[in-house]
Design an enzyme around this catalytic site. Sequence first.
Site, short mmCIF file in Angstrom:
data_model
loop_
_atom_site.label_atom_id
_atom_site.label_comp_id
_atom_site.label_asym_id
_atom_site.label_seq_id
_atom_site.Cartn_x
_atom_site.Cartn_y
_atom_site.Cartn_z
N ASN A 1 -4.44 6.48 -1.79
CA ASN A 1 -4.01 7.14 -0.38
C ASN A 1 -2.61 8.42 0.31
OD1 ASN A 1 -4.94 5.03 1.36
ND2 ASN A 1 -3.11 3.37 1.07
N GLU B 1 -4.89 -0.48 -8.46
CA GLU B 1 -3.39 0.92 -8.64
C GLU B 1 -2.17 0.36 -9.52
OE1 GLU B 1 -3.71 4.27 -5.91
OE2 GLU B 1 -3.16 2.68 -4.99
N SER C 1 0.62 -1.27 0.29
CA SER C 1 0.26 -0.28 -0.15
C SER C 1 1.12 1.22 -0.26
CB SER C 1 -1.09 0.07 1.19
OG SER C 1 -1.15 -1.56 1.50
N HIS D 1 -2.18 -3.00 -7.05
CA HIS D 1 -2.10 -2.52 -5.78
C HIS D 1 -4.05 -2.98 -5.66
CE1 HIS D 1 -3.36 0.51 -2.35
NE2 HIS D 1 -3.02 -0.40 -1.75
N1 LIG Z 1 -5.31 -4.98 4.87
C1 LIG Z 1 -5.56 -3.93 3.78
O1 LIG Z 1 -6.63 -3.25 4.07
C2 LIG Z 1 -4.88 -4.13 2.31
C3 LIG Z 1 -4.73 -3.02 1.39
C4 LIG Z 1 -4.44 -2.88 0.24
C5 LIG Z 1 -2.92 -3.18 0.81
N2 LIG Z 1 -2.66 -3.95 1.77
C6 LIG Z 1 -1.30 -4.83 1.44
O2 LIG Z 1 -1.54 -5.92 1.79
C7 LIG Z 1 -0.42 -6.28 1.99
C8 LIG Z 1 -0.79 -7.45 2.99
O3 LIG Z 1 -1.45 -7.75 4.34
P1 LIG Z 1 -2.82 -8.19 4.49
O4 LIG Z 1 -3.59 -7.34 4.88
O5 LIG Z 1 -2.92 -9.53 3.90
O6 LIG Z 1 -1.96 -8.79 5.75
P2 LIG Z 1 -2.04 -10.25 6.70
O7 LIG Z 1 -1.19 -9.48 7.98
O8 LIG Z 1 -3.29 -10.06 6.97
O9 LIG Z 1 -1.44 -11.48 5.83
C9 LIG Z 1 0.02 -11.44 5.45
C10 LIG Z 1 -0.06 -12.44 5.08
O10 LIG Z 1 1.22 -12.90 4.93
C11 LIG Z 1 1.64 -14.32 6.19
N3 LIG Z 1 3.50 -14.14 6.06
C12 LIG Z 1 4.60 -13.30 7.18
N4 LIG Z 1 5.84 -14.00 6.01
C13 LIG Z 1 5.66 -13.82 4.78
C14 LIG Z 1 6.75 -14.79 4.40
N5 LIG Z 1 8.06 -14.76 4.52
N6 LIG Z 1 6.55 -15.75 3.30
C15 LIG Z 1 5.18 -15.73 3.30
N7 LIG Z 1 4.00 -15.35 3.76
C16 LIG Z 1 4.49 -14.39 4.75
C17 LIG Z 1 1.83 -14.08 7.10
O11 LIG Z 1 1.26 -15.17 7.32
C18 LIG Z 1 0.09 -13.61 7.03
O12 LIG Z 1 -0.24 -14.78 6.98
C19 LIG Z 1 0.46 -5.27 2.76
O13 LIG Z 1 1.54 -5.20 2.16
C20 LIG Z 1 -0.60 -4.42 3.17
O14 LIG Z 1 -0.11 -3.44 2.76
C21 LIG Z 1 -3.57 -4.53 2.65
#
Ligand SMILES: NC(=O)c1ccc[n+]([C@@H]2O[C@H](COP(=O)([O-])OP(=O)(O)OC[C@H]3O[C@@H](n4cnc5c(N)ncnc54)[C@H](O)[C@@H]3O)[C@@H](O)[C@H]2O)c1
Length: 406
Positions: A205, A167, A134, A155
Amino acid sequence: MDTDTTEAGGAHTDQTSFGPVGVIGAGAMGAGIAHVAATAGHAVTLVDAVPGAAAGAVERIGAVFSRLVDKGRMPAGDASAALARVTSGESLDDLPNCGLVIEAVPEDLDLKRRIFADLADRQPSTTVLATNTSSIDIDDIAADVADPERVLGLHFFNPPPVMTLVEVVQGKRTAPAYVEHATALMTAWGKTPVRCSSTPGFIVNRVARPFYGEAQRIVESGIADAATVDWILRERGGFPMGPLELTDFIGQDVNLAVGTSVWEQTGRDERYAPTAFQRGLVEAGRLGRKSGQGVYTYAADGSVDGVEPDVELAERLVGGPIATDPLARTLAMLVNEAVDLVARGEASADDVDTAMRLGTRYPKGPIEWGREIGFDVVARQVAELDEAYPGGRYRPSPALTDGSIR
Ligand SMILES: NC(=O)c1ccc[n+]([C@@H]2O[C@H](COP(=O)([O-])OP(=O)(O)OC[C@H]3O[C@@H](n4cnc5c(N)ncnc54)[C@H](O)[C@@H]3O)[C@@H](O)[C@H]2O)c1
């Protein structure tokens, strides 16, 4: 790079010929992205470092498909075929050769950088490597990849199966042909892609910052209370939620982290400086709905306890001097921010408007709003705000008056 579409992992607009899709990280976003890719016809491998996490996510995707079938929104045969296309794994070695890999691990540059270096070693040189970050710069994530021209941002917004906006983010070293391929693929997945460069906060953002910041400053300076500001933005601005209630919904900590990241990445530009108001909320543990208290206090059933907007005050403020008009002040700063982004060549005017309508559900795109208000009027309003509140936050974009945005 060769512009032949087959070079980018066979990236045709016909998504099935794009080949398997890998998704790294089976959290909220990764699972949702796997859902979308499988529905679009790809074989998908979802991997997560926590043992069993990816398998659990595949089960949850199956449960979501079942609910869609029950509601008549997905044919049962399509659901079982889509689910059969999703497999799980626990390391990057479990990925087949993919046309596209999308990384969705936590927002940690070192972690992402390591994963991209490992992916580049393991996947064919034609595989498109995408990050769902993000806020992190694409070039930083690609720093240890020998061929960074194939690294870009995709994104997605939360939840990916519901939110249509994606995005498509181009780093300084991303080859334009890969951006084209990824954009076409997102369209084929039923998404609405917008393109931007890897600018802090990308489009949504970045442009949304003043929506929160102006409201916080207005409350902080005692011009109006939160309920009145929210009422004005909802009832007079047509926004689906007021900025203060929205930050309670998002989480004050999450919203502050995004704002702080943009502020840091812009060299602590005063325009994005976090407010003492929001910092105070976070320090006090008032994180919003999830902690029962934020700007507002929530009852157990989620209702807001005892706050009423002061409608009389609201009617006096709207249409009055810009410095104390929450609506005009917010719109002027949204338009200013959007115009600046377009003038810097970071995104097109149409893509900015599309992104803000779909990503934040604004009733109008900010450029469209600027045309309605008049860019010259916005320039005067921002200059007036600068006089009222000097310090660099309120700088009219030169593009408001130089004729470059129409
Ligand atoms: N949650 C949101 O609203 C949102 C929206 C857009 C973008 N994002 C971006 O998406 C990404 C993920 O966000 P999320 O909310 O899904 O996070 P999350 O914490 O729900 O999930 C992340 C997952 O990655 C796994 N993980 C950690 N290290 C790892 C590795 N080395 N190899 C494989 N898996 C691994 C974790 O176990 C977890 O299941 C981030 O970069 C975040 O900024 C999030």
